[in-house]
Structures are given as structure tokens and as C-alpha cells.
Write a protein that holds these residues in place. Structure first.
Motif, mmCIF file in Angstrom:
data_model
loop_
_atom_site.group_PDB
_atom_site.id
_atom_site.type_symbol
_atom_site.label_atom_id
_atom_site.label_comp_id
_atom_site.label_asym_id
_atom_site.label_seq_id
_atom_site.Cartn_x
_atom_site.Cartn_y
_atom_site.Cartn_z
ATOM 1 N N ALA A 31 6.395 51.412 -33.412
ATOM 2 C CA ALA A 31 7.078 52.721 -33.314
ATOM 3 C C ALA A 31 8.243 53.288 -33.033
ATOM 4 C CB ALA A 31 6.039 53.788 -33.220
ATOM 5 N N GLY A 32 7.879 52.891 -31.368
ATOM 6 C CA GLY A 32 9.014 52.376 -30.255
ATOM 7 C C GLY A 32 10.228 51.478 -31.054
ATOM 8 N N HIS A 33 10.259 50.839 -32.441
ATOM 9 C CA HIS A 33 11.421 50.135 -32.267
ATOM 10 C C HIS A 33 12.079 51.710 -33.034
ATOM 11 C CE1 HIS A 33 13.186 46.873 -35.786
ATOM 12 N NE2 HIS A 33 14.272 47.280 -34.139
ATOM 13 N N SER A 34 11.249 52.364 -33.691
ATOM 14 C CA SER A 34 12.393 53.344 -34.528
ATOM 15 C C SER A 34 12.608 54.513 -33.782
ATOM 16 C CB SER A 34 11.336 54.276 -35.312
ATOM 17 O OG SER A 34 10.398 53.116 -36.613
ATOM 18 N N ILE A 35 12.005 54.699 -32.099
ATOM 19 C CA ILE A 35 12.948 55.370 -31.746
ATOM 20 C C ILE A 35 14.276 54.773 -30.862
ATOM 21 C CG2 ILE A 35 12.306 56.853 -28.971
ATOM 22 C CD1 ILE A 35 9.568 57.310 -29.979
ATOM 23 N N VAL A 36 14.014 53.334 -30.198
ATOM 24 C CA VAL A 36 14.158 52.499 -29.175
ATOM 25 C C VAL A 36 16.470 52.426 -30.473
ATOM 26 C CG1 VAL A 36 15.248 50.299 -29.076
ATOM 27 C CG2 VAL A 36 12.943 51.144 -27.730
ATOM 28 N N GLY A 37 15.315 52.552 -31.908
ATOM 29 C CA GLY A 37 16.735 51.847 -32.598
ATOM 30 C C GLY A 37 18.204 53.363 -32.954
ATOM 31 N N ARG A 38 17.081 53.678 -32.962
ATOM 32 C CA ARG A 38 18.023 55.426 -33.627
ATOM 33 C C ARG A 38 19.164 55.670 -32.083
ATOM 34 N NH1 ARG A 38 18.667 58.669 -37.165
ATOM 35 N NH2 ARG A 38 18.800 60.570 -35.907
ATOM 36 N N LEU A 39 18.212 54.977 -30.500
ATOM 37 C CA LEU A 39 18.467 55.374 -29.417
ATOM 38 C C LEU A 39 20.086 54.259 -29.375
ATOM 39 C CD1 LEU A 39 16.015 56.073 -27.017
ATOM 40 C CD2 LEU A 39 17.452 57.573 -27.573
ATOM 41 N N ALA A 40 19.960 53.573 -29.801
ATOM 42 C CA ALA A 40 20.951 51.795 -29.149
ATOM 43 C C ALA A 40 22.801 52.773 -30.854
ATOM 44 C CB ALA A 40 20.336 50.566 -30.750
ATOM 45 N N VAL A 41 22.143 54.292 -31.252
ATOM 46 C CA VAL A 41 23.681 53.972 -32.101
ATOM 47 C C VAL A 41 24.807 54.637 -30.594
ATOM 48 C CG1 VAL A 41 23.979 55.562 -33.721
ATOM 49 C CG2 VAL A 41 22.357 54.806 -33.827
ATOM 50 N N GLY A 42 25.517 53.413 -31.403
ATOM 51 C CA GLY A 42 26.636 53.830 -30.443
ATOM 52 C C GLY A 42 27.096 52.630 -29.415
ATOM 53 N N GLU A 43 25.525 52.104 -29.336
ATOM 54 C CA GLU A 43 24.977 51.584 -27.527
ATOM 55 C C GLU A 43 25.280 49.942 -28.503
ATOM 56 O OE1 GLU A 43 25.205 52.739 -24.594
ATOM 57 O OE2 GLU A 43 23.879 54.696 -25.824
ATOM 58 N N ILE A 44 25.012 49.440 -28.946
ATOM 59 C CA ILE A 44 25.671 48.999 -29.998
ATOM 60 C C ILE A 44 25.749 48.028 -31.045
ATOM 61 C CG2 ILE A 44 22.991 47.729 -30.127
ATOM 62 C CD1 ILE A 44 23.540 45.257 -29.260
#
Length: 309
Positions: A31-44
């Protein structure tokens, strides 16, 4: 994984023998991966993140697996095709498709599509392994999927009628089928420790994900990692790529792919809770309904498992 790599005493030994605890911890990490993965858009970049997560995760994995690898290496080498295929499909292709899909479709669609994984696991276990599942197991999977739908639709059934599948949706559906196949495939794993198997598949993922990053750079899609991107990398390497894989493999070993797959539906529920606590999003009545459905569905599937493994 009931070998020397398992905790031997006290609470750790009890936890290692508890499939519910291990699978709940797995879904929390995911679940944390899902949130972090979406926050990573544009960051890496997605392919960069896929490759670097295994480059980083291989360090703790190989350190932890070093004693067992000495003993298990001949078996892994004899089963190299299985190890390579599982690592490439379950660790490289699934992750790459997930990260790319997050750029192209909505959280609503992603949540619904991921809810198909348990049903795909049950079908795959039946078709390829001949594993029987009971009516209650099927009902439990259906109930948990209804919980996923309740979250995805945000309590409004009319939103489901407006869905339009795009390339991201198709990618996520393929990814869900691949991870279901990975889950079923774990039942045919060679007789080695969990850490040794993880190390072998992680090495395969490292090798097979390298061309994806090269392609991303060559195609002009490379994004130089920001500070947030590097934090994302640390989380996905140590959490989803390391700890959760050990927990999930052990959970599948203890209760089988069909029953373990039902727990995947906890991911959007935990993701919603994290969004409320960490991002300040409002907690609606449909979240309560979804929690009841998902937890109740898991309870039904556990009760109705009988001898089906």
C-alpha cells in the motif's frame, strides 16, 4: 523457508509461523508502495526506478542470503530457467508495467484492476496446478473484490459506468495477470531457502531491468532523480523489493496461492487509510463499507479453505 533462515525463538518465530500477520505486513508495504509510486511521477523515470530498486536491494538481499546461497547455489543453478523467468516476470515486468501504468491511468482504474489478482490466482492455481477451491473461497474473493470496487468507485456506482479503458488500464491488467502467475508459480519453487530464492530472482530482475533503463535513456524519457525520487528509491528497494517478498513467499508457502492472493485486496484499503493519515484526505462512509467487505471476505476465504491449497 522453514529452514535456518527462519527465526528460531520467541516472538519472531511465532510471527514467522503466522500467515495472516506476514500477509498483512506485505499488503501494508505494498500500500505504501502504491502511494510512493504515484508520488514518484516526475521525480524519477519509471524504468530507472525499476532498475535502480534492484541495484540497491541486491546489497541487503545478498548480505542476508550469503550463508544459504553457499548451500543452495547448486540447486538454483540447476533451476536457473525457473529462477530467471520468475525474476523477470514477477519482479521486472510487473513493476515496470505498474510504474508506467501509473503515468497513464487513474487511481480509480488501477484499484479496480488490481482487485482482479485474487480471482486470477484462484483460476491459475486451478488450471495449472489442479488446486481445488471451495465455494466459500470463491465467495470470499468476490466479497473482497466488492470492497475494492467500493473504494475505487468512492461509494458512487455511477462512476463505474463511466470507466473508459486506456493503454494504462491494459498495462495494469497484464501486470495483474503476470503477478497472479508469479504467485501460482511460487508453489513450484525449488527446494531452497526463501532468501536464496529471493537473491536468485533479484539478480535476474537486476539483469533483465537494465535494458529497460537503457531504452528509457536512449528514448529521451530519462528523468534525473530528485531528492524525492531518491527517497522513493530507498523505500521501494528496502520495502517492496526486500522485506515484502520474503513475507509474501512465506505466506504462500503456509496457506497456498489462492488464500494468500485474497489478501492483495487489503492494499487499496490500507492505501486509503494511509492517504487519510499522511495526505489529509477525508475519510468517507464508503471506506468503512470497504473495510468491512475486505476483512469479511478474507475471513470467509480462510474459513472455507478446508483442504484446498
Amino acid at each position: 523457508m522453514t529452514d535456518a533462515t527462519a527465526p528460531q525463538v520467541g516472538l519472531l518465530r511465532s510471527a514467522w509461523a503466522s500467515p495472516v500477520l506476514l500477509l498483512v505486513l506485505t499488503t501494508l508495504i505494498w500500500a505504501g508502495h502504491s502511494i510512493v509510486g504515484r508520488l514518484a511521477v516526475g521525480e524519477i523515470g519509471p524504468m530507472t526506478l525499476t532498475f535502480l530498486r534492484w541495484a540497491v536491494a541486491l546489497v541487503p538481499i545478498l548480505v542476508a542470503a550469503r550463508p544459504s546461497l553457499r548451500r543452495d547455489w547448486p540447486v538454483l543453478r540447476a533451476n536457473w530457467l525457473y529462477v530467471a523467468a520468475m525474476g523477470a516476470l514477477g519482479y521486472t515486468v510487473f513493476v515496470a508495467l505498474f510504474y508506467v501504468a501509473a503515468h497513464r491511468t487513474t487511481a480509480l482504474n488501477l484499484s479496480i484492476i488490481q482487485g482482479a489478482i485474487p480471482a486470477l490466482v484462484l483460476i491459475g492455481a486451478r488450471v495449472f496446478l489442479g488446486v481445488r477451491f471451495t465455494g466459500l473461497q470463491a465467495l470470499g474473493a468476490l466479497v473482497t473484490m466488492l470492497g475494492v470496487v467500493a473504494i475505487a468507485a468512492q461509494g458512487d456506482p455511477a462512476r463505474l459506468m463511466a470507466l473508459a479503458f486506456n493503454s494504462g488500464d491494459v498495462m495494469m491488467l497484464v501486470a495483474a495477470a503476470i503477478y497472479a502467475g508469479y504467485t501460482v508459480g511460487l508453489r513450484q519453487r525449488p527446494h531452497v531457502s526463501g532468501l536464496s530464492l529471493l537473491a536468485g530472482m533479484a539478480m535476474a530482475a537486476f539483469v533483465t531491468s537494465a535494458p529497460l533503463m537503457v531504452w528509457e535513456v536512449a528514448s529521451g524519457g530519462f528523468v534525473w532523480p530528485t531528492a524525492a525520487g531518491l527517497l522513493t528509491l530507498v523505500y521501494v528497494a528496502l520495502g517492496p523489493a526486500f522485506a515484502s517478498q520474503i513475507f509474501y513467499m512465506r505466506g504462500v508457502e503456509l496457506i497456498g496461492p489462492g488464500r494468500a492472493g485474497v489478501f492483495v485486496n487489503l492494499v487499496p484499503v490500507f492505501g486509503a487509510i494511509m492517504a487519510v493519515g499522511l495526505l489529509g484526505e477525508p475519510f468517507a462512509a464508503y471506506h468503512v463499507v470497504a473495510l468491512i467487505l475486505v476483512v469479511g471476505g478474507i475471513a470467509i476465504a480462510q474459513f472455507g479453505a478446508g483442504g484446498a491449497r
